[in-house]
Design an enzyme around this catalytic site. Structure first.
Site, short mmCIF file in Angstrom:
data_model
loop_
_atom_site.label_atom_id
_atom_site.label_comp_id
_atom_site.label_asym_id
_atom_site.label_seq_id
_atom_site.Cartn_x
_atom_site.Cartn_y
_atom_site.Cartn_z
N GLU A 242 -13.57 3.93 6.13
CA GLU A 242 -12.62 4.68 6.95
C GLU A 242 -13.17 5.06 8.32
O GLU A 242 -14.34 5.46 8.46
CB GLU A 242 -12.21 5.96 6.21
N CYS B 221 -6.50 14.11 7.15
CA CYS B 221 -6.36 12.74 7.64
C CYS B 221 -7.72 12.20 8.10
O CYS B 221 -8.48 12.88 8.80
CB CYS B 221 -5.37 12.70 8.79
N ASP C 97 -0.71 15.91 6.02
CA ASP C 97 -1.64 15.23 5.12
C ASP C 97 -2.90 16.08 4.95
O ASP C 97 -3.98 15.75 5.45
CB ASP C 97 -1.99 13.85 5.70
N TYR D 235 0.84 -1.19 0.00
CA TYR D 235 0.00 0.00 0.00
C TYR D 235 0.88 1.24 0.00
O TYR D 235 1.92 1.28 0.68
CB TYR D 235 -0.90 0.00 1.23
N ASN E 299 -8.92 -0.29 7.44
CA ASN E 299 -7.71 0.48 7.69
C ASN E 299 -7.28 0.30 9.15
O ASN E 299 -7.95 0.79 10.05
CB ASN E 299 -7.97 1.96 7.39
N HIS F 43 -7.45 4.26 -4.59
CA HIS F 43 -8.73 4.62 -3.99
C HIS F 43 -8.92 6.13 -4.02
O HIS F 43 -7.99 6.92 -3.87
CB HIS F 43 -8.90 4.04 -2.58
N ARG G 54 -13.31 5.18 -1.10
CA ARG G 54 -13.23 5.36 0.36
C ARG G 54 -14.32 6.32 0.81
O ARG G 54 -14.50 7.38 0.22
CB ARG G 54 -11.86 5.90 0.72
N ASP H 98 -3.12 5.41 -2.54
CA ASP H 98 -4.04 6.43 -2.04
C ASP H 98 -4.00 7.62 -3.00
O ASP H 98 -3.00 8.32 -3.09
CB ASP H 98 -3.57 6.84 -0.64
N GLU I 188 -11.53 9.21 -2.41
CA GLU I 188 -12.31 9.41 -1.20
C GLU I 188 -13.35 10.50 -1.40
O GLU I 188 -13.26 11.31 -2.32
CB GLU I 188 -11.42 9.73 -0.02
N ASP J 76 -6.14 10.17 -2.79
CA ASP J 76 -6.86 11.26 -2.14
C ASP J 76 -8.23 11.47 -2.79
O ASP J 76 -8.98 10.54 -2.98
CB ASP J 76 -6.03 12.53 -2.15
#
Length: 307
Positions: free
Chosen positions: A194, A129, A65, A51, A216, A119, A164, A92, A121, A94
């Site tokens: 998440e 985060c 982040d 990952y 996660n 992914h 996500r 990721d 989100e 975002d």
């Protein structure tokens, strides 16, 4: 001399491997890698995939982040990591680095980078985060547009598109479940749940959603840390440990630097270091030596375990 400079498996083969793993009945374990060398260590430790966390890429650049990293930066690091391992790499992405048109460009870049899946989100851009308070999520229809944009731009049908949802911490689990169903209907192959809190939360989500689910297991967050076996028993298909290797490494780096600053020597840490011989094994020095002995003169036996 195959695999010295890139993976032995094609990107399509890795994507198929990830898809098959998600429907195998055995949970797929994907530790986070902050470098290609860590990805190689993950492979040698017999995990199922790698990952690449957006938070970790940002942290490695000494950034928080909060959506500051760019598509180019994340895709570049992901390409380096994918090239170093035969395992499928999940990244990721975002919010897709923008709105739906940017999500479409993102899948093109990640496909070209040899990634097995990514992914997107449903947070407001710029994101934060997932285990912090104060998150905001976009309307469901906007996230559906992000997913559909990526699905429509996908060239390799084996590339895994994961959606996500951060809605559980904002709108509640029931709303997150409804979002997950809408995302699956839009074409998402995998749902990333998440910041759920307890095994009961995971169980409720699993009972309501037919699509493969990803958990996660990040430290110091809102989620109770569950074993891979427990998650497997709950019916989850994949689990990520996004920041674990970075936290372990940086914890040791800071302790060692403090000690060296105080004592003036690293001798107290030698026994806790990765030995040079082991590093050379990971780097496959002997294979490069076999490739051209006039250039590389490394011999494993030349280094005593004392040094």
């Amino acid at each position: 001399m195959s695999g010295l400079y890139s993976s032995n498996r094609t990107p399509h083969e890795k994507r198929v491997q990830l898809r098959e793993g998600l429907t195998s009945g055995t949970i797929q374990r994907l530790p986070g890698a902050f470098s290609p060398l860590v990805a190689r260590a993950i492979q040698e430790a017999n995990f199922d995939g790698v990952y690449v966390s957006g938070a970790v890429v940002a942290a490695d650049l000494a950034l928080p982040d909060i959506g500051l990293t760019t598509l180019t930066e994340v895709a570049g690091r992901a390409r380096q990591i994918a090239r170093s391992t035969d395992l499928p790499v999940l990244v990721d992405a975002d919010t897709g680095f923008g709105e739906p048109m940017s999500a479409a460009r993102s899948i093109s870049e990640f496909e070209d980078a040899g990634i097995a899946g990514f992914h997107l989100e449903d947070q407001v851009n710029p994101k934060r985060c997932g285990h912090l308070d104060g998150k905001e999520v976009v309307p469901t229809d906007l996230m559906v547009r992000r997913i559909k944009a990526a699905v429509n731009e996908r060239r390799d049908s084996a590339f895994v598109i994961c959606a996500r949802t951060d809605a559980a911490g904002v709108e509640g689990i029931d709303a997150a479940i409804e979002r997950a169903k809408a995302y699956a209907d839009a074409g998402a192959d995998l749902i990333f749940t998440e910041a759920l809190h307890t095994p009961a939360d995971f169980e409720k989500f699993r009972a309501a959603v037919d699509t493969p689910l990803l958990a996660n297991m990040t430290e110091f967050g809102k989620t109770e840390l569950l074993s891979a076996q427990t998650l497997n028993d709950l019916g989850y298909n994949a689990v990520i440990y996004p920041v674990t290797t970075l936290r372990i490494a940086m914890g040791q780096v800071e302790e060692a630097l403090k000690d060296i600053a105080e004592t003036g020597t690293q001798t107290g840490w030698v026994d806790r270091m990765q030995h040079r011989a082991r590093l050379y094994e990971l780097l496959r020095y002997e294979e490069y030596n076999a490739f051209d002995q006039e250039v590389f003169t490394y011999s494993k036996d030349a280094y005593s375990p004392k040094f």
